[in-house]
Design a protein around this motif. Structure first.
Motif, PDB file in Angstrom:
ATOM      1  N   ASP A  88       0.821  -1.090  -0.072  1.00  0.00           N
ATOM      2  CA  ASP A  88      -0.067  -0.041  -0.152  1.00  0.00           C
ATOM      3  C   ASP A  88       0.829   1.047   0.129  1.00  0.00           C
ATOM      4  O   ASP A  88       1.735   1.582   0.862  1.00  0.00           O
ATOM      5  N   SER A  89       0.808   2.018  -0.863  1.00  0.00           N
ATOM      6  CA  SER A  89       1.801   3.160  -1.167  1.00  0.00           C
ATOM      7  C   SER A  89       0.856   4.531  -0.835  1.00  0.00           C
ATOM      8  O   SER A  89       1.268   5.746  -0.867  1.00  0.00           O
ATOM      9  N   THR A  90      -0.359   4.430   0.085  1.00  0.00           N
ATOM     10  CA  THR A  90      -1.070   5.365   0.366  1.00  0.00           C
ATOM     11  C   THR A  90      -0.411   6.492   1.171  1.00  0.00           C
ATOM     12  O   THR A  90      -0.207   7.734   1.181  1.00  0.00           O
ATOM     13  N   SER A  91       0.441   5.647   2.035  1.00  0.00           N
ATOM     14  CA  SER A  91       1.191   6.646   3.088  1.00  0.00           C
ATOM     15  C   SER A  91       2.510   6.237   2.965  1.00  0.00           C
ATOM     16  O   SER A  91       2.981   5.127   2.375  1.00  0.00           O
ATOM     17  N   GLY A  92       3.540   6.902   3.533  1.00  0.00           N
ATOM     18  CA  GLY A  92       4.883   6.655   3.755  1.00  0.00           C
ATOM     19  C   GLY A  92       5.628   7.119   2.470  1.00  0.00           C
ATOM     20  O   GLY A  92       5.127   7.154   1.383  1.00  0.00           O
ATOM     21  N   ASN A  93       7.078   7.484   2.749  1.00  0.00           N
ATOM     22  CA  ASN A  93       7.646   8.107   1.726  1.00  0.00           C
ATOM     23  C   ASN A  93       8.312   7.057   0.796  1.00  0.00           C
ATOM     24  O   ASN A  93       8.398   5.709   1.096  1.00  0.00           O
ATOM     25  N   LEU A  94       8.843   7.386  -0.318  1.00  0.00           N
ATOM     26  CA  LEU A  94       9.471   6.476  -1.178  1.00  0.00           C
ATOM     27  C   LEU A  94      10.754   5.785  -0.628  1.00  0.00           C
ATOM     28  O   LEU A  94      10.537   4.346  -1.023  1.00  0.00           O
ATOM     29  N   GLU A  95      11.254   6.101   0.387  1.00  0.00           N
ATOM     30  CA  GLU A  95      12.410   5.496   1.023  1.00  0.00           C
ATOM     31  C   GLU A  95      12.071   4.174   1.675  1.00  0.00           C
ATOM     32  O   GLU A  95      12.475   3.074   1.567  1.00  0.00           O
ATOM     33  N   SER A  96      10.887   4.508   2.474  1.00  0.00           N
ATOM     34  CA  SER A  96      10.333   3.388   3.191  1.00  0.00           C
ATOM     35  C   SER A  96       9.657   2.303   2.275  1.00  0.00           C
ATOM     36  O   SER A  96       9.643   0.950   2.618  1.00  0.00           O
ATOM     37  N   LEU A  97       9.010   2.861   1.271  1.00  0.00           N
ATOM     38  CA  LEU A  97       8.383   1.919   0.423  1.00  0.00           C
ATOM     39  C   LEU A  97       9.452   0.926  -0.414  1.00  0.00           C
ATOM     40  O   LEU A  97       9.084  -0.138  -0.517  1.00  0.00           O
ATOM     41  N   TYR A  98      10.386   1.535  -0.713  1.00  0.00           N
ATOM     42  CA  TYR A  98      11.522   0.832  -1.483  1.00  0.00           C
ATOM     43  C   TYR A  98      12.218  -0.118  -0.540  1.00  0.00           C
ATOM     44  O   TYR A  98      12.694  -1.280  -0.850  1.00  0.00           O
ATOM     45  N   ARG A  99      12.335   0.123   0.788  1.00  0.00           N
ATOM     46  CA  ARG A  99      12.819  -0.618   1.693  1.00  0.00           C
ATOM     47  C   ARG A  99      12.036  -1.738   1.931  1.00  0.00           C
ATOM     48  O   ARG A  99      12.586  -2.926   2.357  1.00  0.00           O
ATOM     49  N   GLU A 100      10.844  -1.446   2.110  1.00  0.00           N
ATOM     50  CA  GLU A 100       9.806  -2.737   2.203  1.00  0.00           C
ATOM     51  C   GLU A 100       9.916  -3.560   1.105  1.00  0.00           C
ATOM     52  O   GLU A 100       9.894  -4.916   1.269  1.00  0.00           O
ATOM     53  N   ALA A 101       9.958  -3.133  -0.121  1.00  0.00           N
ATOM     54  CA  ALA A 101      10.046  -3.953  -1.214  1.00  0.00           C
ATOM     55  C   ALA A 101      11.401  -4.843  -1.178  1.00  0.00           C
ATOM     56  O   ALA A 101      11.440  -5.872  -1.369  1.00  0.00           O
ATOM     57  N   GLN A 102      12.553  -4.081  -0.852  1.00  0.00           N
ATOM     58  CA  GLN A 102      13.844  -4.902  -0.704  1.00  0.00           C
ATOM     59  C   GLN A 102      13.625  -6.263   0.328  1.00  0.00           C
ATOM     60  O   GLN A 102      14.256  -7.136   0.199  1.00  0.00           O
ATOM     61  N   ASN A 103      13.242  -5.564   1.485  1.00  0.00           N
ATOM     62  CA  ASN A 103      12.983  -6.716   2.543  1.00  0.00           C
ATOM     63  C   ASN A 103      12.025  -7.802   2.305  1.00  0.00           C
ATOM     64  O   ASN A 103      12.466  -8.876   2.736  1.00  0.00           O
ATOM     65  N   ARG A 104      11.093  -7.793   1.527  1.00  0.00           N
ATOM     66  CA  ARG A 104      10.285  -8.694   0.565  1.00  0.00           C
ATOM     67  C   ARG A 104      11.090  -9.632  -0.143  1.00  0.00           C
ATOM     68  O   ARG A 104      10.615 -10.523  -0.648  1.00  0.00           O
ATOM     69  N   GLY A 105      12.264  -9.136  -0.782  1.00  0.00           N
ATOM     70  CA  GLY A 105      13.021  -9.703  -1.729  1.00  0.00           C
ATOM     71  C   GLY A 105      12.705  -9.493  -3.331  1.00  0.00           C
ATOM     72  O   GLY A 105      13.068 -10.261  -4.208  1.00  0.00           O
ATOM     73  N   ALA A 106      12.003  -8.293  -3.239  1.00  0.00           N
ATOM     74  CA  ALA A 106      11.594  -8.001  -4.679  1.00  0.00           C
ATOM     75  C   ALA A 106      12.892  -7.725  -5.511  1.00  0.00           C
ATOM     76  O   ALA A 106      13.891  -6.953  -5.304  1.00  0.00           O
TER      77      ALA A 106
END
Length: 583
Positions: free
Chosen positions: A285-303
Motif C-alpha cells: 500500500d503506497s497511500t502513506s509512507g515516503n519513497l524510501e520506506s516503500l523501496y525498503r519494504e520492497a527490498q525486505n520482501r526480496g523484490a
C-alpha cells in the motif's frame, strides 16, 4: 536517419557520378556556365522540361561542391514528371543520396516512389530499395519498410539487413505479420515465425533461446539463422537473471484508489494466467509512507523489480534522482522534460502521446492545415498543446484552436473551429457524447468532407452502431484490446488473449483500458532487465506496441480505426507512402 547497411550506397554513388559524366545535353539544351546560381536563373526562363534538367545540373554541381543542403532543397523541388530517361534516373539517385546523408527520409521516399520507371542496374535498384525501406522505417511506416527491405534481402541474401528488418517487423501486429508472410514468400515466412517465437515468450530468457534454437534448426539457410538480430544476441547476457519477484506499489485508499484497483486487477489477472509459478507478486500500500520506506519494504520482501508509484508527484520526484534503488516501472509520467534516473522506466495511458501520434499520422496522410477542438480545461490544454507542438514540428500550420465547454452543445464551437479558417483536417479531443455531435455539425455547415482525427476517448469501448453512426468517417487511435477487429484481426489474434477474455467479462467498461494497462505493466516489469540492456526493446501488448525511449519513458504506438456504419474498422498504412488504405 538510418544508414545503408552495406556498400550499396557507394555503388550507387559511383553509378551516379558515371551517369553525370556520361550525360550530355542536346545542342539546344547545352549550358555553358557551371555556376549553379546562373543555371537556376536560366531555368526560370526555360520551358518546364528543359528547366527541370537545368535545375538537376545545378543540384548535381552543388552536391559535388559540398553544398548538400542547398542541393537537396533544389532537387526536392524538381518536378519529376518533366524528366525522362537518364535525367530521371540521375535525379532519383541524387535525391535519395542527398536525403540519406542530410537526414531527410521524406526526400528518400520522394526519390524512390517509382523505381520501375527508372533505368537502373541491379545494384542501383537494390541500393534505392534499401534506402527506401530505411526511410520508411524512420518515418514510422514499418509495414511498407518491411516489404521493401525483405524484397532487397530476397535478392541479395544480405545478413546486414537483419537488424532493420527485425525492427520493422517488431512494430507490426499479428494481422500485418501474417499478410507479409503470405505476400513476400519463404524468406518473410521465416521472419514471421521468428517474431512469433519471440513474442510467445514470458520473459524467461532460457526458454526463449530454446525456442530460437528450434527455429534455427527449421530455417538453417535463413539470414537470421546465420546471424540473429543484434537485440536477440544481446539477450544472452540475461540468462539466469529472470525477474521472479515483483513489488507493486499502489494506493489502497485516496483519490487514485479506483484507478489503482483497476490496474491491480490487470496485474493479478495476467499473473494468474501466465502459467509461471516462478514469478511472485507483493502488493504494498503506497497511500502513506515516503519513497524510501516503500523501496525498503520492497527490498525486505526480496523484490527484484518495482511496479509503481502511480502518483505523478512521486514519479516526478524519482525522475530527478540519479538512480532508483530497484529497477522501477512507474505507472505515470513525471513532469520533467526528460527522465534522468538510472533504472527508472515510466509507463501510462498518455492522452498527450495519442495527440502526438495523431499529428504525425495526419501529416503523413498529406494534411498541412489543422484546426483543433479541445475541452476548456487543464486536460484539453495539455493534449491540445501536445498536438500543436508536434504538428508545428512537422511543419504544419494551425488555422484555429477552439476550447469548448464540455457541458454545452457542440454546434457553436464546431462552427467557430472551421469558420473562415480553411483547415484540411480537424483534430478533436472529446468524450463520446460530445464527439457524436461534431460530424453532424460539420455536415450542416458544408464541411462533411473534412477529415477528423481523434484520440481514443471518443470511443466507449462497447459497440453501439446506433449512436456511433454519427461518428462515421472519424479516424481515431486506440489500444488493441478496445478495437480487436480493427487492430489485430479479431479477438483470437490479441496479445494475452486469455487475460483479455477474463477482464472483458469482469471489468467495468469505463475501467477496461486501465486493466489492460495492468496486464502490460506486469509483462513490462518481467522484461525490465531486457529493456535496460537492449535498446529499442519492445512489447506487443494490450495497450499498443510499447518501446522504451532513450530516457526510459515507454512510448506507445497505437493502431488506427475509422467508424463505418457506427463500427470501428481498420485503417491501414498512411497514404503518403502510397500504401493501402481502407476507403
Amino acid at each position: 536517419m538510418l544508414k545503408l547497411t552495406r556498400g550499396l550506397l557507394a555503388t550507387a554513388l559511383l553509378a551516379l557520378l558515371l551517369a553525370g559524366c556520361a550525360y550530355q545535353p542536346g545542342i539546344d539544351e547545352r549550358v555553358t556556365d557551371d555556376d549553379p546560381a546562373t543555371l537556376l536563373e536560366q531555368a526560370q526562363q526555360q520551358e518546364p522540361a528543359r528547366a527541370a534538367r537545368t535545375r538537376l545540373e545545378a543540384a548535381d554541381i552543388l552536391a559535388r561542391q559540398g553544398q548538400r543542403t542547398q542541393a537537396l532543397e533544389i532537387a526536392r523541388q524538381i518536378d519529376r514528371s518533366q524528366l525522362a530517361g537518364d535525367p530521371l534516373t540521375r535525379w532519383a539517385l541524387l535525391l535519395a543520396d542527398l536525403g540519406e546523408s542530410e537526414g531527410d527520409p521524406e526526400a528518400v521516399i520522394q526519390a524512390t516512389q517509382d523505381l520501375d520507371g527508372l533505368a537502373l542496374s541491379r545494384s542501383q535498384t537494390l541500393a534505392l530499395r534499401e534506402q527506401r525501406g530505411l526511410a520508411l522505417l524512420e518515418r514510422d511506416n514499418p509495414f511498407a519498410a518491411a516489404k521493401a527491405l525483405l524484397l532487397v534481402q530476397t535478392e541479395s541474401d544480405d545478413e546486414a539487413l537483419n537488424d532493420p528488418i527485425w525492427r520493422a517487423l517488431g512494430e507490426l501486429d499479428q494481422r500485418r505479420l501474417a499478410e507479409l508472410g503470405e505476400r513476400q514468400g519463404a524468406l518473410a515466412r521465416g521472419w514471421v515465425a521468428l517474431v512469433e517465437a519471440v513474442r510467445s515468450g514470458d520473459g524467461n530468457i532460457d526458454r526463449l533461446f530454446l525456442r530460437l534454437d528450434e527455429w534455427r534448426s527449421r530455417n538453417q539457410r535463413h539470414p537470421a539463422a546465420r546471424r540473429l538480430p543484434a537485440d536477440l544476441i544481446a539477450l544472452r547476457e540475461l540468462s539466469g537473471q529472470e525477474v521472479q519477484h515483483i513489488a507493486v506499489l499502489l494506493p489502497e485508499s485516496g483519490a487514485l484508489s479506483r484507478i489503482a484497483t483497476a490496474i491491480g486487477e490487470g496485474i493479478r489477472t495476467r499473473h494468474r494466467l501466465s502459467n509461471d509459478a516462478n514469478v511472485r507478486l507483493s502488493f504494498i500500500d503506497s497511500t502513506s509512507g515516503n519513497l524510501e520506506s516503500l523501496y525498503r519494504e520492497a527490498q525486505n520482501r526480496g523484490a527484484q523489480v518495482v511496479i509503481g508509484p502511480l502518483n505523478k508527484d512521486r514519479v516526478s520526484e524519482l525522475e530527478r534522482r540519479n538512480r532508483v534503488p530497484l529497477p522501477t516501472l512507474a505507472l505515470n509520467y513525471g513532469r520533467g522534460a526528460s527522465n534522468a534516473a538510472e533504472g527508472l522506466f515510466q509507463y501510462g495511458l498518455s492522452a498527450e502521446g495519442e495527440a502526438k501520434q495523431a499529428a504525425r499520422r495526419a501529416w503523413d496522410d498529406g494534411h498541412r492545415r489543422a484546426a483543433l477542438l479541445v475541452p476548456d480545461n487543464g486536460w484539453g490544454q495539455r493534449v491540445g498543446e501536445a498536438f500543436w507542438d508536434e504538428w508545428r514540428a512537422q511543419g504544419g500550420k494551425v488555422t484555429k484552436a477552439v476550447r469548448y465547454n464540455p457541458g454545452a452543445s457542440a454546434t457553436e464551437s464546431t462552427r467557430r473551429t472551421i469558420a473562415e479558417s480553411r483547415p484540411d483536417l480537424l483534430f478533436m479531443l472529446a468524450l463520446p457524447d460530445y464527439a457524436r455531435q461534431v460530424p453532424p455539425t460539420l455536415d450542416y455547415y458544408g464541411a462533411n468532407k473534412l477529415p477528423v482525427y481523434a484520440t481514443s476517448h471518443l470511443f466507449s469501448g462497447r459497440l453501439n452502431p446506433r449512436l456511433d453512426g454519427d461518428l462515421n468517417g472519424v479516424m481515431f487511435l486506440d489500444i488493441p484490446w478496445q478495437i480487436p477487429d480493427a487492430a489485430a484481426g479479431g479477438e483470437d489474434a490479441l496479445p494475452f488473449n486469455a487475460s483479455y477474455r477474463s477482464l472483458r467479462e469482469e471489468t467495468d467498461p469505463n475501467l477496461f483500458r486501465l486493466s489492460a494497462m495492468g496486464v502490460d505493466a506486469f509483462e513490462l516489469a518481467r522484461r525490465l532487465p531486457q529493456f535496460q540492456l537492449v535498446s529499442n526493446s519492445e512489447l506487443f501488448g494490450a495497450t499498443g506496441t510499447l518501446r522504451a525511449r532513450h530516457d526510459g519513458r515507454i512510448q506507445r504506438t497505437l493502431p488506427w480505426a475509422r467508424f463505418v456504419d457506427g463500427v470501428p474498422q481498420p485503417v491501414l498504412s498512411p497514404g503518403a507512402f502510397g500504401d493501402e488504405r481502407t476507403p
